[in-house]
Enzyme design. Sequence first.
Site, short mmCIF file in Angstrom:
data_model
loop_
_atom_site.label_atom_id
_atom_site.label_comp_id
_atom_site.label_asym_id
_atom_site.label_seq_id
_atom_site.Cartn_x
_atom_site.Cartn_y
_atom_site.Cartn_z
N HIS A 286 0.83 -1.22 0.00
CA HIS A 286 0.00 0.00 0.00
C HIS A 286 0.87 1.27 0.00
O HIS A 286 0.42 2.33 0.43
CB HIS A 286 -0.94 0.06 1.22
CG HIS A 286 -1.68 -1.22 1.48
ND1 HIS A 286 -2.94 -1.47 1.00
CD2 HIS A 286 -1.30 -2.34 2.15
CE1 HIS A 286 -3.33 -2.69 1.39
NE2 HIS A 286 -2.35 -3.23 2.08
N SER B 217 15.04 22.13 -15.04
CA SER B 217 13.87 22.97 -15.28
C SER B 217 14.36 24.31 -15.80
O SER B 217 15.40 24.81 -15.39
CB SER B 217 13.12 23.16 -13.96
OG SER B 217 12.36 24.36 -14.02
#
Length: 467
Positions: free
Chosen positions: A166, A287
Amino acid sequence: MADGTSENASSNQMWGGRFASGPDAIMEEINASIGFDKKLYAQDIRGSIAHATMLAHQGIISAEDKDKIVHGLNTILSEIEAGGFEFSRKLEDIHMNVEARLATLIGPAAGRLHTARSRNDQVALDFRLWVKEELQKTEKALSALIAAFLDRAEEHAETVMPGFTHLQTAQPVTFGHHCMAYVEMFGRDRSRVRDAIVRLDECPIGAAALAGTGYPIDRHMTAAALGFREPTRNSIDTVSDRDFALEFLSIASIAATHLSRLAEEIVIWSTPQFGFIRLSDAFSTGSSIMPQKKNPDAAELVRAKTGRINGSLIALLTVMKGLPLAYSKDMQEDKEQVFDAAESIELAIAAMTGMVRDMTIRADRMKAAAGSGYSTATDLADWLVRAVGLPFRDAHHVTGRAVALAEQKGCDLSELSLTELQAINPAITEAVYDVVTVEASVASRKSFGGTAPVEVRRQIAWWRERV
Ligand code: ARG
């Protein structure tokens, strides 16, 4: 004209006998496949050479005509490879482009090549040859990816990290063990590729339009010449079957699904929050506005390629659904899907192999994370069963109380004092501290297939023999 058509021929020279006028422009556009099936030129020419050779061997065409045909086909091969070949949409597809050029080069003998065959078995042959080569390439690429993982697994057989279910910390595992999980996945992909090659390895040529032929051809001869195990058995099935393409696409889809899971883990692991790995500059980008950023673009694109590969599988399944036997023109829509998926899966495997090889593993960060989140709670419960003799359910309860206490104190299980632990269960002794560390936890899991370094090394050795 270079494409072998004459300016004033209005009807098609291949099947124009029955037609008074040429096709409407829209008809030509929807009908033509040369824009994409020119990719099959080498397979088409190989197939034609094998076919012509067999025809001559069987006395169906003369040795002289065969020599002219083979020579002409080889000339066309060099022309295409040199980039000098002019493909014509009027000639629909690769088969007719090659044959028309052959007629220009060698004259009437070219017309004998199409004896005892049809474009239906011809395209089935060309496409099978292409998919077979692609499967062989995929097998190699997957082996390289597996090899890259084996090296990383070996290096990190002892590196502890949190194991997740999970995406919540579950139990400590080793990074080597986690790598070996991917080896299993890509190993299954590779075995699917091998299975598909065995099933595909039958030669379609000689099925003709759908019913076979009255000429005394030798299909075993062409099959052997083209490197197939044997000829296909049923001529109707031969021209209507595209299972080999569907299998390629389903194998690619499953492999892409595996790659996307790995890609997702790489994306997560390379965040500053996780910081389990550092991607090499070669497989990341910056970026344009945020100078601190290093983005896992290659992993993200691998993750995204799954979409188009799955799309191709669904597209071809849908094209084939409900088609009556034998050949229908619908099947011409098979190639672009396979070509696109092949390009995508090749690129995705190569990019992933590079990322796995190059990424820096931050063992310190993995270890720190492995110890947090009470990942050794199961070890404490198991110890209570083994050393104290509690039933597992009671041990689970006692451990739960210890976790609650640690949580309340903001510390780890191994940081609780013996007095504190004994307040929960008086039978707990000093020896408990030997099992609640992450190293002790992983080392104890020696069950077959488990995460203990000794077991991971055994798994690596098993795979080394298979790469
Ligand atoms: N271009 C066709 C294809 O890709 C070749 C077979 C055409 N056969 C036919 N009967 N029209 O499927």
